[in-house]
Write a protein that holds these residues in place. Structure first.
Motif, PDB file in Angstrom:
ATOM      1  N   ASN A 111     -10.930   3.531 -11.129  1.00 25.93           N
ATOM      2  CA  ASN A 111      -9.801   3.250 -10.231  1.00 25.93           C
ATOM      3  C   ASN A 111      -9.204   1.862 -10.437  1.00 25.93           C
ATOM      4  OD1 ASN A 111     -11.571   1.438  -9.053  1.00 25.93           O
ATOM      5  ND2 ASN A 111     -11.560   2.383  -7.024  1.00 25.93           N
ATOM      6  N   TYR A 112      -9.596   1.179 -11.525  1.00 25.28           N
ATOM      7  CA  TYR A 112      -9.122  -0.186 -11.755  1.00 25.28           C
ATOM      8  C   TYR A 112      -7.685  -0.147 -12.286  1.00 25.28           C
ATOM      9  CZ  TYR A 112      -9.299  -5.101 -13.064  1.00 25.28           C
ATOM     10  OH  TYR A 112      -9.049  -6.447 -13.169  1.00 25.28           O
ATOM     11  N   LEU A 113      -6.738  -0.258 -11.396  1.00 31.10           N
ATOM     12  CA  LEU A 113      -5.328  -0.042 -11.691  1.00 31.10           C
ATOM     13  C   LEU A 113      -4.716  -0.953 -12.754  1.00 31.10           C
ATOM     14  CD1 LEU A 113      -4.166   0.618  -8.026  1.00 31.10           C
ATOM     15  CD2 LEU A 113      -4.277   2.296  -9.871  1.00 31.10           C
ATOM     16  N   PRO A 114      -5.143  -2.205 -12.897  1.00 30.39           N
ATOM     17  CA  PRO A 114      -4.533  -3.024 -13.944  1.00 30.39           C
ATOM     18  C   PRO A 114      -4.791  -2.499 -15.355  1.00 30.39           C
ATOM     19  CG  PRO A 114      -5.641  -4.419 -12.343  1.00 30.39           C
ATOM     20  CD  PRO A 114      -6.041  -3.006 -12.046  1.00 30.39           C
ATOM     21  N   MET A 115      -5.873  -1.765 -15.542  1.00 28.40           N
ATOM     22  CA  MET A 115      -6.273  -1.343 -16.880  1.00 28.40           C
ATOM     23  C   MET A 115      -6.139   0.160 -17.127  1.00 28.40           C
ATOM     24  SD  MET A 115      -7.057  -4.118 -18.329  1.00 28.40           S
ATOM     25  CE  MET A 115      -8.215  -5.376 -18.733  1.00 28.40           C
ATOM     26  N   PHE A 116      -6.242   0.955 -16.079  1.00 32.39           N
ATOM     27  CA  PHE A 116      -6.317   2.397 -16.269  1.00 32.39           C
ATOM     28  C   PHE A 116      -5.162   3.127 -15.603  1.00 32.39           C
ATOM     29  CE2 PHE A 116     -10.617   0.824 -16.734  1.00 32.39           C
ATOM     30  CZ  PHE A 116     -11.061   1.484 -17.866  1.00 32.39           C
ATOM     31  N   CYS A 208     -11.235 -10.897  -0.010  1.00 33.54           N
ATOM     32  CA  CYS A 208     -10.988  -9.595  -0.650  1.00 33.54           C
ATOM     33  C   CYS A 208     -12.082  -9.259  -1.652  1.00 33.54           C
ATOM     34  CB  CYS A 208      -9.631  -9.624  -1.351  1.00 33.54           C
ATOM     35  SG  CYS A 208      -9.183  -8.060  -2.138  1.00 33.54           S
ATOM     36  N   GLU A 209     -12.589  -8.041  -1.590  1.00 33.28           N
ATOM     37  CA  GLU A 209     -13.583  -7.544  -2.534  1.00 33.28           C
ATOM     38  C   GLU A 209     -12.928  -7.066  -3.816  1.00 33.28           C
ATOM     39  OE1 GLU A 209     -17.315  -7.082  -3.707  1.00 33.28           O
ATOM     40  OE2 GLU A 209     -16.949  -7.534  -1.604  1.00 33.28           O
ATOM     41  N   PHE A 210     -11.621  -6.844  -3.776  1.00 36.54           N
ATOM     42  CA  PHE A 210     -10.836  -6.274  -4.866  1.00 36.54           C
ATOM     43  C   PHE A 210     -11.398  -4.917  -5.303  1.00 36.54           C
ATOM     44  CE2 PHE A 210      -8.192  -6.251  -8.678  1.00 36.54           C
ATOM     45  CZ  PHE A 210      -7.033  -6.835  -8.190  1.00 36.54           C
ATOM     46  N   CYS A 211     -11.798  -4.131  -4.329  1.00 38.65           N
ATOM     47  CA  CYS A 211     -12.232  -2.762  -4.607  1.00 38.65           C
ATOM     48  C   CYS A 211     -11.034  -1.835  -4.772  1.00 38.65           C
ATOM     49  CB  CYS A 211     -13.130  -2.263  -3.483  1.00 38.65           C
ATOM     50  SG  CYS A 211     -12.308  -2.062  -1.881  1.00 38.65           S
ATOM     51  N   LEU A 212      -9.858  -2.297  -4.305  1.00 39.49           N
ATOM     52  CA  LEU A 212      -8.587  -1.575  -4.390  1.00 39.49           C
ATOM     53  C   LEU A 212      -8.542  -0.328  -3.507  1.00 39.49           C
ATOM     54  CD1 LEU A 212      -7.785  -1.888  -8.205  1.00 39.49           C
ATOM     55  CD2 LEU A 212      -7.158  -3.410  -6.326  1.00 39.49           C
ATOM     56  N   GLY A 213      -9.490  -0.216  -2.584  1.00 34.19           N
ATOM     57  CA  GLY A 213      -9.469   0.917  -1.665  1.00 34.19           C
ATOM     58  C   GLY A 213      -8.192   0.960  -0.844  1.00 34.19           C
ATOM     59  N   CYS A 214      -7.728  -0.200  -0.397  1.00 36.08           N
ATOM     60  CA  CYS A 214      -6.508  -0.251   0.416  1.00 36.08           C
ATOM     61  C   CYS A 214      -5.300   0.245  -0.367  1.00 36.08           C
ATOM     62  CB  CYS A 214      -6.269  -1.667   0.927  1.00 36.08           C
ATOM     63  SG  CYS A 214      -6.085  -2.921  -0.366  1.00 36.08           S
ATOM     64  N   VAL A 215      -5.235  -0.115  -1.645  1.00 37.34           N
ATOM     65  CA  VAL A 215      -4.108   0.284  -2.493  1.00 37.34           C
ATOM     66  C   VAL A 215      -4.128   1.792  -2.741  1.00 37.34           C
ATOM     67  CG1 VAL A 215      -2.975  -0.040  -4.720  1.00 37.34           C
ATOM     68  CG2 VAL A 215      -4.066  -1.985  -3.586  1.00 37.34           C
ATOM     69  N   HIS A 216      -5.293   2.313  -3.073  1.00 41.74           N
ATOM     70  CA  HIS A 216      -5.403   3.746  -3.387  1.00 41.74           C
ATOM     71  C   HIS A 216      -5.156   4.626  -2.161  1.00 41.74           C
ATOM     72  CE1 HIS A 216      -6.699   3.720  -7.582  1.00 41.74           C
ATOM     73  NE2 HIS A 216      -7.397   2.639  -7.295  1.00 41.74           N
ATOM     74  N   HIS A 217      -5.508   4.145  -0.987  1.00 38.74           N
ATOM     75  CA  HIS A 217      -5.369   4.962   0.217  1.00 38.74           C
ATOM     76  C   HIS A 217      -4.000   4.852   0.874  1.00 38.74           C
ATOM     77  CE1 HIS A 217      -9.449   6.540   0.755  1.00 38.74           C
ATOM     78  NE2 HIS A 217      -9.876   5.407   0.230  1.00 38.74           N
ATOM     79  N   CYS A 218      -3.200   3.870   0.485  1.00 40.51           N
ATOM     80  CA  CYS A 218      -1.906   3.644   1.136  1.00 40.51           C
ATOM     81  C   CYS A 218      -0.967   4.832   0.913  1.00 40.51           C
ATOM     82  CB  CYS A 218      -1.267   2.366   0.611  1.00 40.51           C
ATOM     83  SG  CYS A 218       0.273   1.937   1.458  1.00 40.51           S
ATOM     84  N   LYS A 219      -0.566   5.466   1.995  1.00 42.86           N
ATOM     85  CA  LYS A 219       0.231   6.698   1.905  1.00 42.86           C
ATOM     86  C   LYS A 219       1.636   6.465   1.354  1.00 42.86           C
ATOM     87  CE  LYS A 219      -2.089   8.909   5.833  1.00 42.86           C
ATOM     88  NZ  LYS A 219      -1.906   9.449   7.205  1.00 42.86           N
ATOM     89  N   ASN A 220       2.218   5.317   1.675  1.00 43.49           N
ATOM     90  CA  ASN A 220       3.607   5.048   1.294  1.00 43.49           C
ATOM     91  C   ASN A 220       3.741   4.053   0.139  1.00 43.49           C
ATOM     92  OD1 ASN A 220       4.434   6.727   3.399  1.00 43.49           O
ATOM     93  ND2 ASN A 220       4.529   5.030   4.856  1.00 43.49           N
ATOM     94  N   ASN A 221       2.621   3.784  -0.546  1.00 44.71           N
ATOM     95  CA  ASN A 221       2.622   2.796  -1.636  1.00 44.71           C
ATOM     96  C   ASN A 221       3.188   1.445  -1.193  1.00 44.71           C
ATOM     97  OD1 ASN A 221       1.435   4.579  -3.379  1.00 44.71           O
ATOM     98  ND2 ASN A 221       3.013   4.448  -4.947  1.00 44.71           N
ATOM     99  N   VAL A 222       2.874   1.079   0.038  1.00 45.51           N
ATOM    100  CA  VAL A 222       3.278  -0.240   0.530  1.00 45.51           C
ATOM    101  C   VAL A 222       2.456  -1.323  -0.175  1.00 45.51           C
ATOM    102  CG1 VAL A 222       3.339  -1.733   2.573  1.00 45.51           C
ATOM    103  CG2 VAL A 222       4.009   0.665   2.749  1.00 45.51           C
ATOM    104  N   LEU A 223       1.215  -1.000  -0.481  1.00 44.61           N
ATOM    105  CA  LEU A 223       0.334  -1.930  -1.179  1.00 44.61           C
ATOM    106  C   LEU A 223       0.303  -1.592  -2.669  1.00 44.61           C
ATOM    107  CD1 LEU A 223      -2.582  -1.996   1.397  1.00 44.61           C
ATOM    108  CD2 LEU A 223      -0.888  -3.775   1.015  1.00 44.61           C
ATOM    109  N   ASN A 224       0.623  -2.572  -3.490  1.00 44.24           N
ATOM    110  CA  ASN A 224       0.635  -2.407  -4.938  1.00 44.24           C
ATOM    111  C   ASN A 224       0.033  -3.642  -5.589  1.00 44.24           C
ATOM    112  OD1 ASN A 224       2.521   0.115  -5.595  1.00 44.24           O
ATOM    113  ND2 ASN A 224       3.407  -0.971  -3.860  1.00 44.24           N
ATOM    114  N   LEU A 225      -0.187  -3.543  -6.899  1.00 45.87           N
ATOM    115  CA  LEU A 225      -0.610  -4.711  -7.661  1.00 45.87           C
ATOM    116  C   LEU A 225       0.574  -5.279  -8.422  1.00 45.87           C
ATOM    117  CD1 LEU A 225      -4.052  -3.715  -9.189  1.00 45.87           C
ATOM    118  CD2 LEU A 225      -3.589  -5.021  -7.133  1.00 45.87           C
TER     119      LEU A 225
END
Length: 252
Positions: A111-116, A208-225
């Motif tokens: 789930n590491y969005l910067p790389m995958f 921040c743990e940088f687990c990216l859980g908040c980003v992956h769960h955001c329904k409206n893509n309000v949170l991005n990298l």
């Protein structure tokens, strides 16, 4: 059997559920100040972050006391680094007098969005292969098999963790956009309790743990990298309910 686990998108909870036993969420253990774990068999299931484990887990291992006849470690990973992460954790525990008898890993969607690219990850990672790998590990544990992944990758543990922290905190940033629906999912799935809603907009703290859980769960893509391989794709393990992740991580 007790299994300690850390999860953000459900992968490690999925592994833990399939292995069986009493499941203990590490964020909840930290929140409740529980550092004494005892059972005949105890396992730790965790994701690989840059060839090591999540910071919360590394902090927890410095305090936890595990009394078990058989202690095992299972890492989920997306490309590599699993054996190094297992070596670091084994070394940490054994330095504190806790013998590790078994280590293994499961290749899963990363789930590491910067790389995958999540779309590609979901295409190339087969669910049957994942479940088969977990079942093999489950049989090993039932037999109390002694086995450790042994490939040596890195030796300078403090350097790895320093790079991890600087990479996560400086190079990649979680950016807060508009159109928040005030669903509070980001708040509820954060294992650090690091997110608040201010004027119906997520505000991230400094822990921040940088687990990216908040980003992956955001329904409206309000949170991005600020840097993503594919901004239109997200990943949550399809076998795990969001409510289960909230139960694991909601420490607010």
């Amino acid at each position: 059997m007790k299994i300690l686990y850390f999860t953000s998108t459900g992968n490690n909870l999925y592994i833990a559920q399939n292995l069986g036993g009493e499941l203990l969420s590490i964020p909840q253990l930290v929140n409740d100040n529980i550092f004494d774990i005892e059972d005949d068999v105890v396992g730790i299931v965790f994701p690989v972050y840059y060839a090591t484990s999540p910071k919360m887990l590394r902090e927890y291992l410095k305090k936890v006391n595990i009394a078990a006849d058989y202690l095992f470690l299972i890492a989920s990973y997306g490309s590599d680094g699993d054996q190094n992460a297992l070596r670091i954790m084994t070394k940490t525990l054994e330095k504190r007098g806790m013998a590790v008898y078994y280590t293994n890993s499961v290749l899963m969607v990363d789930n590491y969005l910067p790389m995958f690219d999540m779309a590609k990850e979901k295409e190339i990672k087969d669910e049957n292969d994942i479940l088969n790998a977990i079942n093999i590990i489950k049989d090993d544990i039932l037999m109390k098999k002694e086995f450790k992944l042994s490939k040596k990758m890195f030796t300078n543990v403090p350097f790895i963790e320093k790079v991890l922290e600087s990479t996560m905190s400086k190079k990649f940033k979680i950016v807060v956009g508009e159109d928040c629906s005030n669903c509070k999912l980001c708040v509820k799935v954060c294992p650090r309790g690091n997110i608040e809603l201010t004027e119906e907009k997520p505000v991230l703290g400094d822990n921040c743990e940088f687990c990216l859980g908040c980003v992956h769960h955001c329904k409206n893509n309000v949170l991005n990298l600020n840097q993503e391989a594919n901004p239109d794709e997200r990943y949550i393990n399809p076998n795990i309910k969001v409510s289960e992740i909230i139960k694991s991580n909601n420490v607010g």
